[in-house]
Design an enzyme around this catalytic site. Sequence first.
Site, PDB file in Angstrom:
ATOM      1  N   ASP A  46      14.866  24.177  23.196  1.00  0.00           N
ATOM      2  CA  ASP A  46      16.064  24.744  23.823  1.00  0.00           C
ATOM      3  C   ASP A  46      17.082  25.163  22.754  1.00  0.00           C
ATOM      4  O   ASP A  46      18.135  25.712  23.076  1.00  0.00           O
ATOM      5  CB  ASP A  46      16.671  23.782  24.858  1.00  0.00           C
ATOM      6  CG  ASP A  46      17.115  22.470  24.263  1.00  0.00           C
ATOM      7  OD1 ASP A  46      16.887  22.240  23.065  1.00  0.00           O
ATOM      8  OD2 ASP A  46      17.707  21.656  25.008  1.00  0.00           O
ATOM      9  N   SER A  47      16.737  24.949  21.471  1.00  0.00           N
ATOM     10  CA  SER A  47      17.537  25.532  20.384  1.00  0.00           C
ATOM     11  C   SER A  47      17.572  27.053  20.549  1.00  0.00           C
ATOM     12  O   SER A  47      18.406  27.723  19.941  1.00  0.00           O
ATOM     13  CB  SER A  47      16.946  25.158  19.023  1.00  0.00           C
ATOM     14  OG  SER A  47      15.558  25.417  18.987  1.00  0.00           O
ATOM     15  N   ASP A  85      10.689  22.663  25.934  1.00  0.00           N
ATOM     16  CA  ASP A  85      11.795  21.737  26.194  1.00  0.00           C
ATOM     17  C   ASP A  85      12.241  21.789  27.649  1.00  0.00           C
ATOM     18  O   ASP A  85      12.384  22.879  28.231  1.00  0.00           O
ATOM     19  CB  ASP A  85      13.005  22.137  25.339  1.00  0.00           C
ATOM     20  CG  ASP A  85      13.197  21.207  24.154  1.00  0.00           C
ATOM     21  OD1 ASP A  85      12.736  20.057  24.203  1.00  0.00           O
ATOM     22  OD2 ASP A  85      13.825  21.661  23.177  1.00  0.00           O
ATOM     23  N   LYS A 115       8.980  18.586  26.609  1.00  0.00           N
ATOM     24  CA  LYS A 115       9.710  17.641  25.753  1.00  0.00           C
ATOM     25  C   LYS A 115      11.002  17.252  26.459  1.00  0.00           C
ATOM     26  O   LYS A 115      11.675  18.104  27.044  1.00  0.00           O
ATOM     27  CB  LYS A 115       9.999  18.245  24.380  1.00  0.00           C
ATOM     28  CG  LYS A 115      10.808  17.285  23.482  1.00  0.00           C
ATOM     29  CD  LYS A 115      10.763  17.663  22.012  1.00  0.00           C
ATOM     30  CE  LYS A 115      11.650  18.803  21.634  1.00  0.00           C
ATOM     31  NZ  LYS A 115      13.081  18.551  21.874  1.00  0.00           N
ATOM     32  N   GLU A 117      14.606  14.773  26.053  1.00  0.00           N
ATOM     33  CA  GLU A 117      15.464  13.998  25.149  1.00  0.00           C
ATOM     34  C   GLU A 117      15.861  12.674  25.796  1.00  0.00           C
ATOM     35  O   GLU A 117      16.159  12.631  26.988  1.00  0.00           O
ATOM     36  CB  GLU A 117      16.731  14.803  24.806  1.00  0.00           C
ATOM     37  CG  GLU A 117      16.445  16.021  23.960  1.00  0.00           C
ATOM     38  CD  GLU A 117      17.701  16.745  23.494  1.00  0.00           C
ATOM     39  OE1 GLU A 117      18.826  16.226  23.688  1.00  0.00           O
ATOM     40  OE2 GLU A 117      17.554  17.844  22.932  1.00  0.00           O
ATOM     41  N   GLU A 184      14.830  12.771  15.323  1.00  0.00           N
ATOM     42  CA  GLU A 184      15.741  13.741  14.690  1.00  0.00           C
ATOM     43  C   GLU A 184      16.909  13.044  13.994  1.00  0.00           C
ATOM     44  O   GLU A 184      17.598  12.206  14.580  1.00  0.00           O
ATOM     45  CB  GLU A 184      16.272  14.728  15.748  1.00  0.00           C
ATOM     46  CG  GLU A 184      17.258  15.726  15.130  1.00  0.00           C
ATOM     47  CD  GLU A 184      17.501  16.981  15.951  1.00  0.00           C
ATOM     48  OE1 GLU A 184      16.819  17.181  16.980  1.00  0.00           O
ATOM     49  OE2 GLU A 184      18.382  17.769  15.534  1.00  0.00           O
TER      50      GLU A 184
HETATM   51  O1  KIV Z   1      15.169  22.540  20.534  1.00  0.00           O
HETATM   52  C1  KIV Z   1      14.582  22.335  19.460  1.00  0.00           C
HETATM   53  O2  KIV Z   1      14.331  23.246  18.678  1.00  0.00           O
HETATM   54  C2  KIV Z   1      14.206  20.959  19.142  1.00  0.00           C
HETATM   55  C3  KIV Z   1      13.719  20.686  17.760  1.00  0.00           C
HETATM   56  C4  KIV Z   1      14.840  20.762  16.806  1.00  0.00           C
HETATM   57  C5  KIV Z   1      12.989  19.399  17.674  1.00  0.00           C
HETATM   58  O3  KIV Z   1      14.321  20.102  19.957  1.00  0.00           O
END
Ligand code: KIV
Length: 280
Positions: A46-47, A85, A115, A117, A184
Amino acid sequence: MHQKKLTIPDIRHRKNGTPISVLTAYDYPWGRLVDAAGIDIALVGDSLGMVVLGYPDTVSVTMEEMIHHSKAVVRGVEHALVVTDMPFGSYNSSMPAAINNATRLLKEGRADAVKVEGGVAMAETVAAIVRAGIPVQGHIGLTPQTATSLGGFKVQGKSAHAAQQLLDDARALEEAGCFSIVLEAIPAPLAEHITKAISIPTIGIGAGPGCDGQVLVIHDLVGLYDRFTPKFVKQYARINEQVAAALAQYKTEVESRAFPDEAHSFSMKAEEMDKLLQLY
Ligand code: KIV
């Protein structure tokens, strides 16, 4: 060279083996590049909200955006495992919503896994998603979706007490059925300690060399995102400089009529052109 598609067991078997390479990818061309480089996991992180969509944080990212980008990456990938994510708000309101949204990322986004968090607090939700048949990668330490509660983008787990909590988080996620965990921004000795304490692979980002794998945001790695570069990022290229130079040259050549030249234009027979002119 044709390589077979990586699976969840393939990743699990890499515990204590050859380190797992993970890079983010957000669309078809980057999916293809990541895959062609033989990277093991393409993470649709989600970056993308920050490095592709220009949001100030990852909190704003929606399910629709994650699905849209996940589909594009999957179209470019043959070998890598694609992990997408779950965006903020898609798994923290209720268990049914979490299962429903994780299912959408597989059915509509065509991801291989999701993924999530969070540690102990998310373990029950993670277990429910896993029971629904969806592989889950955990993410603890600096969790960008809740960075405000953590006091900003800071290294986590520096005191013995905070380190113990992260170890508890990792164990809870392992117990919940995660196939791997992203660590992280935590001290390298702690990441190594957690890696040795659990049976599933750890993927570090700002967590030192003692993890079972490493992940970076691809825009950081190639020099495409210049708003903020964390200490743990190693820049392997500066393609923004090459792109800027190419665009400047294009503008100059358009203005001077150097582009397009004959090599980039189509011709027609002179007599056809003459015939056209005689029509007037
Ligand atoms: O969103 C993302 O890119 C991430 C990575 C930095 C692990 O969660």
